[in-house]
Structure formats: structure tokens, C-alpha cells
Design a protein around this motif. Structure first.
Motif, PDB file in Angstrom:
ATOM      1  N   PRO A   5       9.075   2.500   3.012  1.00  0.00           N
ATOM      2  CA  PRO A   5      10.376   2.285   2.394  1.00  0.00           C
ATOM      3  C   PRO A   5      10.422   0.920   1.720  1.00  0.00           C
ATOM      4  O   PRO A   5       9.399   0.222   1.614  1.00  0.00           O
ATOM      5  CB  PRO A   5      11.323   2.332   3.595  1.00  0.00           C
ATOM      6  CG  PRO A   5      10.496   1.762   4.708  1.00  0.00           C
ATOM      7  CD  PRO A   5       9.068   2.189   4.440  1.00  0.00           C
ATOM      8  N   ALA A   6      11.598   0.542   1.250  1.00  0.00           N
ATOM      9  CA  ALA A   6      11.845  -0.801   0.722  1.00  0.00           C
ATOM     10  C   ALA A   6      13.181  -1.270   1.273  1.00  0.00           C
ATOM     11  O   ALA A   6      14.079  -0.465   1.533  1.00  0.00           O
ATOM     12  CB  ALA A   6      11.872  -0.798  -0.806  1.00  0.00           C
TER      13      ALA A   6
ATOM     14  N   ARG B  90       0.858  -1.190   0.000  1.00  0.00           N
ATOM     15  CA  ARG B  90       0.000   0.000   0.000  1.00  0.00           C
ATOM     16  C   ARG B  90       0.892   1.237   0.000  1.00  0.00           C
ATOM     17  O   ARG B  90       2.087   1.157   0.248  1.00  0.00           O
ATOM     18  CB  ARG B  90      -0.920   0.018   1.221  1.00  0.00           C
ATOM     19  CG  ARG B  90      -1.798  -1.212   1.387  1.00  0.00           C
ATOM     20  CD  ARG B  90      -2.782  -1.017   2.541  1.00  0.00           C
ATOM     21  NE  ARG B  90      -3.622  -2.191   2.744  1.00  0.00           N
ATOM     22  CZ  ARG B  90      -3.385  -3.123   3.664  1.00  0.00           C
ATOM     23  NH1 ARG B  90      -2.348  -2.986   4.467  1.00  0.00           N
ATOM     24  NH2 ARG B  90      -4.185  -4.157   3.794  1.00  0.00           N
ATOM     25  N   ASP B  91       0.272   2.394  -0.226  1.00  0.00           N
ATOM     26  CA  ASP B  91       1.059   3.621  -0.331  1.00  0.00           C
ATOM     27  C   ASP B  91       1.217   4.338   0.997  1.00  0.00           C
ATOM     28  O   ASP B  91       1.619   5.498   1.033  1.00  0.00           O
ATOM     29  CB  ASP B  91       0.421   4.570  -1.351  1.00  0.00           C
ATOM     30  CG  ASP B  91       1.465   5.497  -1.962  1.00  0.00           C
ATOM     31  OD1 ASP B  91       2.670   5.221  -1.796  1.00  0.00           O
ATOM     32  OD2 ASP B  91       1.074   6.503  -2.582  1.00  0.00           O
TER      33      ASP B  91
ATOM     34  N   ALA C 134       9.459   8.727  -2.503  1.00  0.00           N
ATOM     35  CA  ALA C 134       8.271   9.569  -2.415  1.00  0.00           C
ATOM     36  C   ALA C 134       7.001   8.751  -2.216  1.00  0.00           C
ATOM     37  O   ALA C 134       6.002   9.259  -1.708  1.00  0.00           O
ATOM     38  CB  ALA C 134       8.141  10.414  -3.684  1.00  0.00           C
ATOM     39  N   ASP C 135       7.022   7.487  -2.630  1.00  0.00           N
ATOM     40  CA  ASP C 135       5.901   6.584  -2.425  1.00  0.00           C
ATOM     41  C   ASP C 135       6.441   5.159  -2.432  1.00  0.00           C
ATOM     42  O   ASP C 135       7.646   4.939  -2.567  1.00  0.00           O
ATOM     43  CB  ASP C 135       4.811   6.776  -3.479  1.00  0.00           C
ATOM     44  CG  ASP C 135       5.320   6.617  -4.904  1.00  0.00           C
ATOM     45  OD1 ASP C 135       6.060   5.644  -5.186  1.00  0.00           O
ATOM     46  OD2 ASP C 135       5.001   7.479  -5.744  1.00  0.00           O
ATOM     47  N   TYR C 136       5.544   4.167  -2.315  1.00  0.00           N
ATOM     48  CA  TYR C 136       6.020   2.797  -2.135  1.00  0.00           C
ATOM     49  C   TYR C 136       6.738   2.253  -3.365  1.00  0.00           C
ATOM     50  O   TYR C 136       7.653   1.433  -3.242  1.00  0.00           O
ATOM     51  CB  TYR C 136       4.863   1.894  -1.705  1.00  0.00           C
ATOM     52  CG  TYR C 136       3.919   1.430  -2.797  1.00  0.00           C
ATOM     53  CD1 TYR C 136       3.817   0.087  -3.129  1.00  0.00           C
ATOM     54  CD2 TYR C 136       3.087   2.333  -3.471  1.00  0.00           C
ATOM     55  CE1 TYR C 136       2.934  -0.353  -4.104  1.00  0.00           C
ATOM     56  CE2 TYR C 136       2.203   1.907  -4.433  1.00  0.00           C
ATOM     57  CZ  TYR C 136       2.130   0.557  -4.760  1.00  0.00           C
ATOM     58  OH  TYR C 136       1.254   0.127  -5.727  1.00  0.00           O
ATOM     59  N   LEU C 137       6.377   2.710  -4.568  1.00  0.00           N
ATOM     60  CA  LEU C 137       7.078   2.248  -5.759  1.00  0.00           C
ATOM     61  C   LEU C 137       8.375   3.027  -5.982  1.00  0.00           C
ATOM     62  O   LEU C 137       9.379   2.463  -6.432  1.00  0.00           O
ATOM     63  CB  LEU C 137       6.162   2.358  -6.978  1.00  0.00           C
ATOM     64  CG  LEU C 137       4.937   1.440  -6.980  1.00  0.00           C
ATOM     65  CD1 LEU C 137       4.111   1.647  -8.248  1.00  0.00           C
ATOM     66  CD2 LEU C 137       5.357  -0.036  -6.862  1.00  0.00           C
ATOM     67  N   ASP C 138       8.358   4.309  -5.664  1.00  0.00           N
ATOM     68  CA  ASP C 138       9.591   5.085  -5.771  1.00  0.00           C
ATOM     69  C   ASP C 138      10.651   4.549  -4.813  1.00  0.00           C
ATOM     70  O   ASP C 138      11.853   4.631  -5.100  1.00  0.00           O
ATOM     71  CB  ASP C 138       9.303   6.560  -5.483  1.00  0.00           C
ATOM     72  CG  ASP C 138      10.538   7.428  -5.687  1.00  0.00           C
ATOM     73  OD1 ASP C 138      11.177   7.320  -6.750  1.00  0.00           O
ATOM     74  OD2 ASP C 138      10.876   8.201  -4.775  1.00  0.00           O
ATOM     75  N   SER C 139      10.223   3.998  -3.687  1.00  0.00           N
ATOM     76  CA  SER C 139      11.182   3.394  -2.753  1.00  0.00           C
ATOM     77  C   SER C 139      11.904   2.219  -3.398  1.00  0.00           C
ATOM     78  O   SER C 139      13.094   1.985  -3.134  1.00  0.00           O
ATOM     79  CB  SER C 139      10.465   2.939  -1.478  1.00  0.00           C
ATOM     80  OG  SER C 139      10.014   4.056  -0.729  1.00  0.00           O
ATOM     81  N   ILE C 140      11.225   1.472  -4.269  1.00  0.00           N
ATOM     82  CA  ILE C 140      11.884   0.370  -4.982  1.00  0.00           C
ATOM     83  C   ILE C 140      12.927   0.925  -5.950  1.00  0.00           C
ATOM     84  O   ILE C 140      14.052   0.406  -6.050  1.00  0.00           O
ATOM     85  CB  ILE C 140      10.848  -0.479  -5.736  1.00  0.00           C
ATOM     86  CG1 ILE C 140       9.853  -1.114  -4.761  1.00  0.00           C
ATOM     87  CG2 ILE C 140      11.538  -1.551  -6.573  1.00  0.00           C
ATOM     88  CD1 ILE C 140       8.724  -1.862  -5.442  1.00  0.00           C
ATOM     89  N   THR C 141      12.571   1.986  -6.655  1.00  0.00           N
ATOM     90  CA  THR C 141      13.528   2.600  -7.583  1.00  0.00           C
ATOM     91  C   THR C 141      14.772   3.062  -6.841  1.00  0.00           C
ATOM     92  O   THR C 141      15.909   2.841  -7.285  1.00  0.00           O
ATOM     93  CB  THR C 141      12.861   3.786  -8.297  1.00  0.00           C
ATOM     94  OG1 THR C 141      11.719   3.316  -9.028  1.00  0.00           O
ATOM     95  CG2 THR C 141      13.838   4.468  -9.246  1.00  0.00           C
ATOM     96  N   ARG C 142      14.582   3.699  -5.691  1.00  0.00           N
ATOM     97  CA  ARG C 142      15.735   4.166  -4.913  1.00  0.00           C
ATOM     98  C   ARG C 142      16.500   3.002  -4.289  1.00  0.00           C
ATOM     99  O   ARG C 142      17.710   3.091  -4.098  1.00  0.00           O
ATOM    100  CB  ARG C 142      15.260   5.150  -3.845  1.00  0.00           C
ATOM    101  CG  ARG C 142      14.615   6.396  -4.429  1.00  0.00           C
ATOM    102  CD  ARG C 142      14.467   7.489  -3.405  1.00  0.00           C
ATOM    103  NE  ARG C 142      13.744   8.632  -3.948  1.00  0.00           N
ATOM    104  CZ  ARG C 142      13.728   9.829  -3.390  1.00  0.00           C
ATOM    105  NH1 ARG C 142      14.416  10.042  -2.268  1.00  0.00           N
ATOM    106  NH2 ARG C 142      13.047  10.819  -3.936  1.00  0.00           N
ATOM    107  N   LEU C 143      15.801   1.929  -3.961  1.00  0.00           N
ATOM    108  CA  LEU C 143      16.484   0.750  -3.432  1.00  0.00           C
ATOM    109  C   LEU C 143      17.436   0.169  -4.472  1.00  0.00           C
ATOM    110  O   LEU C 143      18.548  -0.252  -4.144  1.00  0.00           O
ATOM    111  CB  LEU C 143      15.455  -0.302  -3.008  1.00  0.00           C
ATOM    112  CG  LEU C 143      16.037  -1.563  -2.366  1.00  0.00           C
ATOM    113  CD1 LEU C 143      16.533  -1.260  -0.952  1.00  0.00           C
ATOM    114  CD2 LEU C 143      14.994  -2.680  -2.327  1.00  0.00           C
TER     115      LEU C 143
END
Length: 626
Positions: free
Chosen positions: A290-291, A280-281, A406-415
Motif C-alpha cells: 500500500p501507500a 518493490r512490488d 493493484a501494485d506499488y505504483l497504483d497504490s500511490i495513484t489511489r492514495l
């Protein structure tokens, strides 16, 4: 001739089997923390990471932003090792109990130095660059620095910078000769385990006969990807007299990403990284979810599996055969995993990787793509297969990385970006170099009060220090030893510049305390050490019975608490500091004894009172009271 050869071979196999018999060791109790960067990671020498021995929130990141609300992405983790010995499947591993690794090394033939007792090696050594710097400046070494166990494989270099080659198992570092520990990053921990110490109660397997040496370290860095990562180097040594074939090294994970009930899992096969993200967001603990990733830096991944609570064969493994099936990317019953859906008999292509799709783009098979209901997840990252000959070692390097976007999917990108940075630093060798301390070093705090040696009588000790510019928080420690051993040191992390220390044991004891400043990516040195004395009246009758007399101690400004036993309720029934007559010693009273037992404590009452007043009052009731 052929028969004799066969008999000899059979005898050797029987001898090897006897050598692998488990010992009678107790599970290790040692624990330590990596806590120099923006992560606090609790380490244990049971094969478990972050979980066990009553540990709660054993992996906290970001450490400096949690303020009493444990921001933890991982609930429990631990290693599994499996393979074949003489064609027989053997494994060592666990999840939450019945851990199958014990303290210490193994001798050749996979035998224990002491089959009945592994406590000699029940220790985790932790050293930091600051520890080494303090020693260089003052000649004072922490116990872990002074006793860095090079004989067990803890890395060190001599005065010329060459690796120290140990000559015996009990060899310690020789600091005076110029030897220094190899500190990876900014703080490094070392410990040794084996899988022969006792029965494998979790899996029912015979021991593999492996020794596991572990280095764990954290990097204090201005780069968030490094400052919020921890690295683990596992060196697996085959001490068995037979080869270990078709073997796998595995990391079990129960990733509660803040709120445990809203997680997704996945794997990035190109990066060799399993990961956890939110379904969820928003998250009730972290807010913006985060991720967290589990990056196999040295070998990549051979499989990624997961468990669900919907029954066999997709639930948690419980036997050696089921554990080993999981290590191969199979379900508990040996059924291959297939792409799509849950991965069990979906009709898709056979795979060893659960949810390898891209949740960000929605491509291929991911939990986002499947629109799964978020929930509690458990996953395992597996190495490719390998073989170890007798005496051969293999090293597995992995990192836990973290990112919040910035959100739950952006956390994957940053991970992924964090994983790429850590992998690049690993590939060029800089990740394993000493991390140093970033620019903008923080000075040691100036202690304001109390003055050294201040006595506190039945009241909390208030410790104060001056604020340090650039400090985010302060780590204050107090201990009965000026060396601050980890197993008997109390610590508090706080933003204030004072702390009230109370509720200490009912004795007259001297405590030592110190404090250091910490920034977002820098840790300063500890202040000078001060002491304070904590005095508290204790009614020994409550735990030792009546005695032959009462000892009273009185400090300046404190009246004699038992001037008249009949008038003071605290002295009724000889509730004062009772002294026992000694019928077996040349001295008249047990007060001549020392140590940490009853009599040693009684003696400290009198010693701590000097040069002030104390009195010994005999009573008619008397009696040894023992």
C-alpha cells in the motif's frame, strides 16, 4: 529616563526568562486508542503518536484484515515545534525517547499550574457518537463522556447548539443541562500538553512556552478513503510573554510500511502531502504494497526533509540548532537542500522539498527516478513559517490517509485520490461534522452464557454470544468496573462467538463483560453487561509471610481445601489464606479493613464466600508475619 526604561525592560526580560523555567513533571503515562473505523491508532500525551510506553504496531490499517499480523504502515510519529523567542532558537521535539511534551495546560507567562506535578492532567478523553446515543437512551454515561473537560478546551455545545464557553479550568460538561461534546467523525479523543513540564533532554533547548490542545478523530464510513483515515487537530497556544517568531509546526515520521526494509518516501507539493510507498512490488507483511500519506489539510507544506544513516550532516538531528535547521528544509549543518541525488550538495537548484517528483510517471526527482535501493526511511513534514503573539493560538489540521492498489505504483495513484477526497471534505466542512453510523446498523449481540453472576473456580470463564448477521468480527471487553474504564479494561477482537478468559488474579473478584459486533464499515452497540465471579485459591504466605490463622472459603460442590493442614500439601506451612491479628485496632483481625491492599483482599475472600461456608482456623505458630 532612558536608563530607567532600559532597566525596566531588562527586568521584564529576566522575569519572562524565569517564567519559562522548566518544571519537574514526570512524563505522561496516559494512552488511548482510536478504534471505531478500519484503523487502530494509539494516542499518547508525550508529543508522540503511535509509539512509546511499550506500544507495538501502534497504527494498524486495515484493522479488520490483519488477524494477528499487525498491518502497520507507521512505526513512530510525533510533533516538533520550533521558533525564536527573543531572537533565541527554541524547539520541542523528539523521535523515540526523551519526549519534550508533558501533560496539561499552562498559565500566562508560560508557568505550570503545579511546577512539580502534571499528573492531574495525565489523561486522554475519548467519546463516540455511540456513547452519546447510549446516554440519550439510558442516561448512562461513560467516564470520559461525563468528565469531558470543557475547561481545558474540549469542545462542547449547549442545549441550543451554541458553543460552551468555559468559565474555569476545572469545568466539566453538564450533561443534565443538555450540554454535549462536539464529536468530530464517529469517535473523538482530546488531550492537552505543554513543553514546560521538564528539561528538554533531547534537544537541550529552553522551553518555548507553548500549550498544545489536541483533537484526534476517526470516521466510520462506507467510503474506504474515510474509513481508513485518521485526522489530528493541533492547536498551539503561545503562553509566553514574548512573541514566538519564525516558527514551524512539524510531523516527524518513521514509516515502516509493513516490512521496514523496502520503503521509499516522497512529497506531493500540490496536495501538501508527504507520503511513503514501497520500493518493490511486493511486501512481506502486506503482500501488495500500500501507500500512506501525511496530509497537511489547513496550511499545506513548507518543507519535506528526510534522514539517512550515513553520518553527519544527513543523519538524525540531535541539537536544537539541527532540529531547527531541518524545520527550514536545511541539512543538519545548515546547508541548503539541492535537487537530484541525495539532495546534499548535488549542484542542483536549492529546494526545501526532498523527492517531489512523480514516481508513477517517472517525472523529475523521486526515489524511483534515482533508482535508490529501498530501505528503512525517516521523514519530516514541515508547515510554512508562522508567528504567534503572546496568548495567540494557531490550529494545524492534518490527516493520515491510506490506500492499497493493484501494485506499488497504483497504490500511490489511489492514495492521491484518497487525499483529494479527505481534502474536499475538509474544505467543505463535512469532515469535521459528526460521522454518524452508516446504513445497515448492526444489532447488539445476544449473550448466551454464562448466566449473570456465574462462579468460576480455578477454571477459565467461557463467554458466549449469538452470531450477528453482517458482522465481520466481535469486540469483547471484561473489567472489574461496570463502566469499563480504558486503563483497566481488557479487550479482544475476534471472529469467533466465544472466548475463554483465564489467568485472572488470584482473588475472589467480580468481573463485568460485554460484546459488540463490527462490520467492514459499521459498528454496533454493546450488548447488555453481565458479570461473573472468578475464584482462585492463593497462598498468601508466598508474599505476606505467616499469620495468626488461616481462612478457608468453600463453595457449593467444592470440598474444603484444607480440612487438615497436615494432610494437604497446599496448606503446609500455613499456605492457605492467612489472617493477621491486628495489634493496633479495636477489632481482633485485619479482616475488618477494606480497600485494595492486603487486608482488603483478605476481607473479600470472606465476603465473596458468603452465604456459603468459610472457616477461621487458629494455628500454634501464629505471629503477625509483617
Amino acid at each position: 529616563m532612558r536608563l530607567a526604561t532600559l532597566l525596566c525592560f531588562a527586568f521584564l526580560l529576566a522575569a519572562a526568562a524565569r517564567a519559562q523555567a522548566p518544571g519537574d513533571c514526570a512524563l505522561g503515562q496516559a494512552r488511548a486508542d482510536l478504534a471505531v473505523s478500519d484503523v487502530r491508532a494509539t494516542l499518547l500525551n508525550t508529543g508522540s503518536l503511535f509509539f512509546g510506553d511499550g506500544v507495538q504496531a501502534g497504527y494498524v490499517v486495515p484493522r479488520r484484515a490483519c488477524d494477528g499480523n499487525p498491518c502497520s504502515p507507521v512505526f513512530a510519529a510525533g510533533i516538533w515545534i520550533g521558533g525564536k523567542v527573543g531572537g533565541e532558537v527554541r524547539v520541542a521535539g523528539s523521535r523515540y525517547a526523551n519526549f519534550e511534551f508533558w501533560p496539561g495546560p499552562l498559565d500566562e507567562g508560560a508557568t505550570l499550574p503545579d511546577p512539580d506535578d502534571c499528573t492531574r492532567y495525565d489523561r486522554i478523553w475519548v467519546v463516540s457518537l455511540l456513547d452519546v446515543q447510549v446516554y440519550e437512551l439510558t442516561g448512562e454515561a461513560t467516564p470520559d463522556l461525563a468528565e469531558w473537560p470543557v475547561g481545558l478546551g474540549a469542545p462542547a455545545v449547549d442545549a441550543q447548539g451554541d458553543p460552551v464557553v468555559p468559565t474555569h479550568r476545572d469545568q466539566l460538561i453538564d450533561l443534565e443541562a443538555g450540554e454535549r461534546p462536539v464529536v468530530h467523525g464517529s469517535q473523538t479523543a482530546f488531550w492537552v500538553m505543554n513543553d514546560v513540564g521538564n528539561d528538554h533532554a533531547e534537544t537541550g533547548s529552553d522551553p518555548l512556552g507553548v500549550e498544545v490542545r489536541v483533537l484526534a478523530f476517526a470516521v466510520l464510513s462506507a467510503e474506504p478513503a474515510l474509513n481508513q483515515a485518521t485526522v489530528y487537530r493541533y492547536t498551539v497556544v503561545n503562553r509566553n510573554s514574548q512573541p514566538l517568531t519564525d516558527a514551524y509546526f512539524n510531523l516527524f515520521l518513521d514509516p515502516d510500511l509493513g516490512d521496514a526494509g523496502d520503503d521509499y518516501i516522497g512529497v506531493d507539493t500540490t496536495r501538501g502531502m508527504a507520503f511513503t510507498y514501497n520500493g518493490r512490488d511486493s511486501d512481506s507483511v502486506y503482500g501488495i504494497p500500500p501507500a500512506v500519506g501525511y496530509d497537511f489539510l489547513s496550511d499545506g507544506l513548507g518543507a519535506h526533509t528526510y534522514f539517512v544513516g550515513i553520518g553527519y550532516p544527513m543523519d538524525d538531528p540531535t541539537t536544537a540548532a539541527e532540529y531547527y535547521n531541518r524545520m527550514q528544509g536545511l541539512w543538519n549543518d545548515g546547508t541548503p537542500m539541492t535537487e537530484g541525488g541525495t539532495g546534499y550538495q548535488t549542484g542542483g537548484d536549492v529546494t526545501t522539498f526532498a523527492f517531489p517528483g512523480d514516481p508513477v510517471t517517472g517525472q523529475f526527482w523521486s526515489e524511483v527516478d534515482e533508482d535508490n535501493p529501498p530501505g528503512d526511511r525517516r521523514q519530516v513534514a514541515h508547515s510554512p513559517a508562522f508567528t504567534l503573539q503572546p496568548g495567540e493560538a494557531r490550529t494545524f489540521d492534518l490527516a493520515v490517509v491510506f490506500a492499497q492498489g493493484a501494485d506499488y505504483l497504483d497504490s500511490i495513484t489511489r492514495l492521491r485520490a484518497a487525499s483529494d477526497l479527505v481534502q474536499a471534505r475538509y474544505d467543505d466542512g463535512s469532515l469535521l461534522e459528526p460521522g454518524g453510523i452508516p446504513d445497515g446498523d448492526l444489532p447488539a449481540p445476544t449473550l448466551l452464557g454464562p448466566p449473570d453472576g456465574t462462579l468460576f473456580h480455578d477454571e477459565p470463564a467461557v463467554l458466549e454470544w449469538a452470531p450477528v448477521a453482517g458482522a465481520f468480527e466481535y469486540l469483547v471487553q471484561w473489567s472489574l468496573s461496570p463502566n469499563f474504564p480504558p486503563d483497566s479494561t481488557n479487550s479482544a477482537l475476534l471472529h469467533d462467538t466465544s472466548i475463554s478468559v483465564g489467568g485472572l488474579p488470584n482473588e475472589v473478584l467480580t468481573y463485568y463483560w460485554r460484546v459488540r459486533a463490527e462490520g467492514s464499515a459499521v459498528v454496533g452497540p454493546f450488548s447488555k453487561v453481565r458479570s461473573f465471579v472468578y475464584y482462585h485459591y492463593v497462598y498468601l504466605k508466598d508474599w505476606a509471610g505467616n499469620g495468626a490463622g488461616i481462612v478457608e472459603t468453600a463453595y457449593p460442590g467444592i470440598p474444603d481445601v484444607c480440612a487438615d493442614a497436615g494432610d494437604d500439601p497446599g496448606c503446609a506451612d500455613y499456605g492457605g489464606n492467612t489472617v493477621f491479628n491486628d495489634p493496633n485496632a479495636n477489632s481482633d483481625y485485619y479482616l475488618t479493613a477494606s480497600g485494595n491492599g492486603l487486608i482488603g483482599r483478605l476481607r473479600r475472600y470472606v465476603e465473596a464466600a458468603a452465604p456459603y461456608d468459610y472457616e477461621l482456623r487458629f494455628t500454634e505458630a501464629g505471629g503477625y508475619g509483617l
